[in-house]
Scaffold this motif. Structure first.
Motif, PDB file in Angstrom:
ATOM      1  N   ILE A   1     111.436   3.387  43.002  1.00  0.00           N
ATOM      2  CA  ILE A   1     111.848   2.137  43.677  1.00  0.00           C
ATOM      3  C   ILE A   1     113.328   1.995  43.829  1.00  0.00           C
ATOM      4  N   GLN A   2     113.742   1.740  45.105  1.00  0.00           N
ATOM      5  CA  GLN A   2     115.267   1.619  45.323  1.00  0.00           C
ATOM      6  C   GLN A   2     115.603   0.327  45.769  1.00  0.00           C
ATOM      7  N   ASN A   3     116.670  -0.069  45.549  1.00  0.00           N
ATOM      8  CA  ASN A   3     117.198  -1.537  45.831  1.00  0.00           C
ATOM      9  C   ASN A   3     118.428  -1.283  46.859  1.00  0.00           C
ATOM     10  N   ILE A   4     118.219  -1.923  47.883  1.00  0.00           N
ATOM     11  CA  ILE A   4     119.322  -1.689  48.885  1.00  0.00           C
ATOM     12  C   ILE A   4     119.815  -3.210  49.331  1.00  0.00           C
ATOM     13  N   LEU A   5     121.000  -3.195  50.333  1.00  0.00           N
ATOM     14  CA  LEU A   5     121.650  -4.383  50.740  1.00  0.00           C
ATOM     15  C   LEU A   5     121.500  -4.091  52.353  1.00  0.00           C
TER      16      LEU A   5
ATOM     17  N   LEU B   1     125.831  -7.738  57.372  1.00  0.00           N
ATOM     18  CA  LEU B   1     126.675  -7.579  58.500  1.00  0.00           C
ATOM     19  C   LEU B   1     127.496  -6.375  58.510  1.00  0.00           C
ATOM     20  N   LYS B   2     128.192  -5.931  57.395  1.00  0.00           N
ATOM     21  CA  LYS B   2     128.922  -4.725  57.143  1.00  0.00           C
ATOM     22  C   LYS B   2     128.784  -4.364  55.693  1.00  0.00           C
ATOM     23  N   SER B   3     129.316  -3.101  55.696  1.00  0.00           N
ATOM     24  CA  SER B   3     129.156  -2.281  54.219  1.00  0.00           C
ATOM     25  C   SER B   3     129.964  -2.976  53.084  1.00  0.00           C
ATOM     26  N   PRO B   4     129.219  -3.197  52.280  1.00  0.00           N
ATOM     27  CA  PRO B   4     129.771  -3.681  51.005  1.00  0.00           C
ATOM     28  C   PRO B   4     130.733  -2.727  50.180  1.00  0.00           C
ATOM     29  N   ASN B   5     131.200  -3.387  49.226  1.00  0.00           N
ATOM     30  CA  ASN B   5     131.915  -2.399  48.125  1.00  0.00           C
ATOM     31  C   ASN B   5     130.803  -1.275  47.565  1.00  0.00           C
ATOM     32  N   GLU B   6     130.900  -0.063  47.796  1.00  0.00           N
ATOM     33  CA  GLU B   6     130.245   1.064  47.054  1.00  0.00           C
ATOM     34  C   GLU B   6     129.933   0.830  45.661  1.00  0.00           C
ATOM     35  N   ASP B   7     130.925   0.248  44.924  1.00  0.00           N
ATOM     36  CA  ASP B   7     130.454   0.254  43.371  1.00  0.00           C
ATOM     37  C   ASP B   7     129.343  -1.096  43.348  1.00  0.00           C
ATOM     38  N   GLU B   8     129.286  -1.862  44.120  1.00  0.00           N
ATOM     39  CA  GLU B   8     128.282  -2.958  44.087  1.00  0.00           C
ATOM     40  C   GLU B   8     126.851  -2.484  44.673  1.00  0.00           C
ATOM     41  N   TRP B   9     126.934  -2.164  45.912  1.00  0.00           N
ATOM     42  CA  TRP B   9     125.738  -1.673  46.337  1.00  0.00           C
ATOM     43  C   TRP B   9     125.899  -0.343  46.705  1.00  0.00           C
ATOM     44  N   PRO B  10     125.714   0.608  46.192  1.00  0.00           N
ATOM     45  CA  PRO B  10     125.917   2.213  46.722  1.00  0.00           C
ATOM     46  C   PRO B  10     124.992   2.525  47.717  1.00  0.00           C
ATOM     47  N   TYR B  11     123.784   1.829  47.788  1.00  0.00           N
ATOM     48  CA  TYR B  11     122.766   2.416  48.888  1.00  0.00           C
ATOM     49  C   TYR B  11     122.783   0.987  49.879  1.00  0.00           C
TER      50      TYR B  11
END
Length: 272
Positions: free
Chosen positions: A217-221, A224-234
């Motif tokens: 199971i993988q959680n992703i965001l 509109l734009k890429s988030p902080n990698e530490d917050e949402w790596p995927y």
């Protein structure tokens, strides 16, 4: 009641909204989630392009040949409901609920004895006539905060949360938190965010729902734009989705909606 004199008619003409069609002004992320699901289910090339992108960027292995898609998936809520008839509430329903609840409470690091010592677990109190075990989504949050097991707030939030899109394929599950203009929601003053609760949902699914126990199971965001990698790596962006959809043969309405999404948020004049 609207009058018929000429001055009121002139005022009405001057106060109209724009003449745009609704898809040109629609800012509802659920609309675009529904269109994405429609596009994936109705077009094999779209599914292939999308799953290839997801697999290469999000550490998962979806198959375009076997893809289930669910919108606003209330997984924990619905599996709790499937434990038995909650209206007639036969003994079997109570027993199934209690067993699942015991497992969740132990998983959170608490003693199962708290079930029979705290009224917020019960619809009519601990010893109330006809009292039933509440779904965790109905627990009294104030009572939890006043108790000695505050982490149960997160269980309540997990049972009420609905990942915007859930995709199931080939032993893999993708939980997508979709955002358009709104930021990630926070549940409390300590900064407990949607990502943390989405990860708890994934954990509980693997621990307690047999059909998900041997899945990845993988959680992703999706934003509109890429988030902080530490917050949402995927993560992926709506622009990634638009780039895939414009290369496939879809109905005119879906194409127009995503063209408008690109114009509104990714044109030079409106770039966020």
């Amino acid at each position: 009641m609207i009058g018929n004199n000429s001055s009121q008619i002139v005022d009405q003409e001057e106060s109209k909204f724009t003449e745009q069609r609704f898809f040109e002004v629609n800012r509802e992320e659920r609309h675009y989630c529904a269109l994405l699901a429609h596009a994936l289910l109705s077009s094999k090339p779209t599914r292939t392009s999308f799953t290839e992108m997801i697999n290469s960027r999000c550490n998962i292995n979806l198959s375009s040949d076997s893809l289930e898609i669910y919108l606003e998936a209330a997984v924990l809520r619905d599996y709790w409901n499937a434990l038995g008839n909650s209206k007639k509430y036969p003994l079997e329903t109570n027993q199934r609920r209690r067993q699942v609840l015991k497992g969740i409470i132990k998983h959170m690091g608490y003693s199962i004895d708290i079930i029979d010592n705290n009224p917020f677990f019960w619809t009519k109190g601990i010893n109330g006539d006809g009292s039933k075990l509440w779904s965790p989504g109905h627990w009294d949050e104030k009572a939890i905060k006043a108790s000695s097991f505050p982490k149960l707030k997160e269980i309540k939030w997990a049972f009420n949360a609905k990942p915007d899109i859930m995709m199931i394929s080939n032993g893999h599950v993708l939980l997508i938190e979709a955002k358009l203009e709104s930021p990630e929601g926070k549940y409390d003053k300590f900064g407990t965010g949607q990502k943390q609760i989405q990860e708890l949902i994934a954990d509980l699914m693997k621990q307690f729902i047999p059909t998900f126990q041997n899945t990845t199971i993988q959680n992703i965001l999706l934003a509109l734009k890429s988030p902080n990698e530490d917050e949402w790596p995927y993560h992926i962006t709506w622009e990634d989705v638009i780039d895939i959809l414009k290369t496939t043969h879809l109905d005119a309405f879906t194409q127009e909606c995503f063209k408008q999404l690109k114009t509104q948020y990714y044109s030079n004049a409106n770039n966020h």
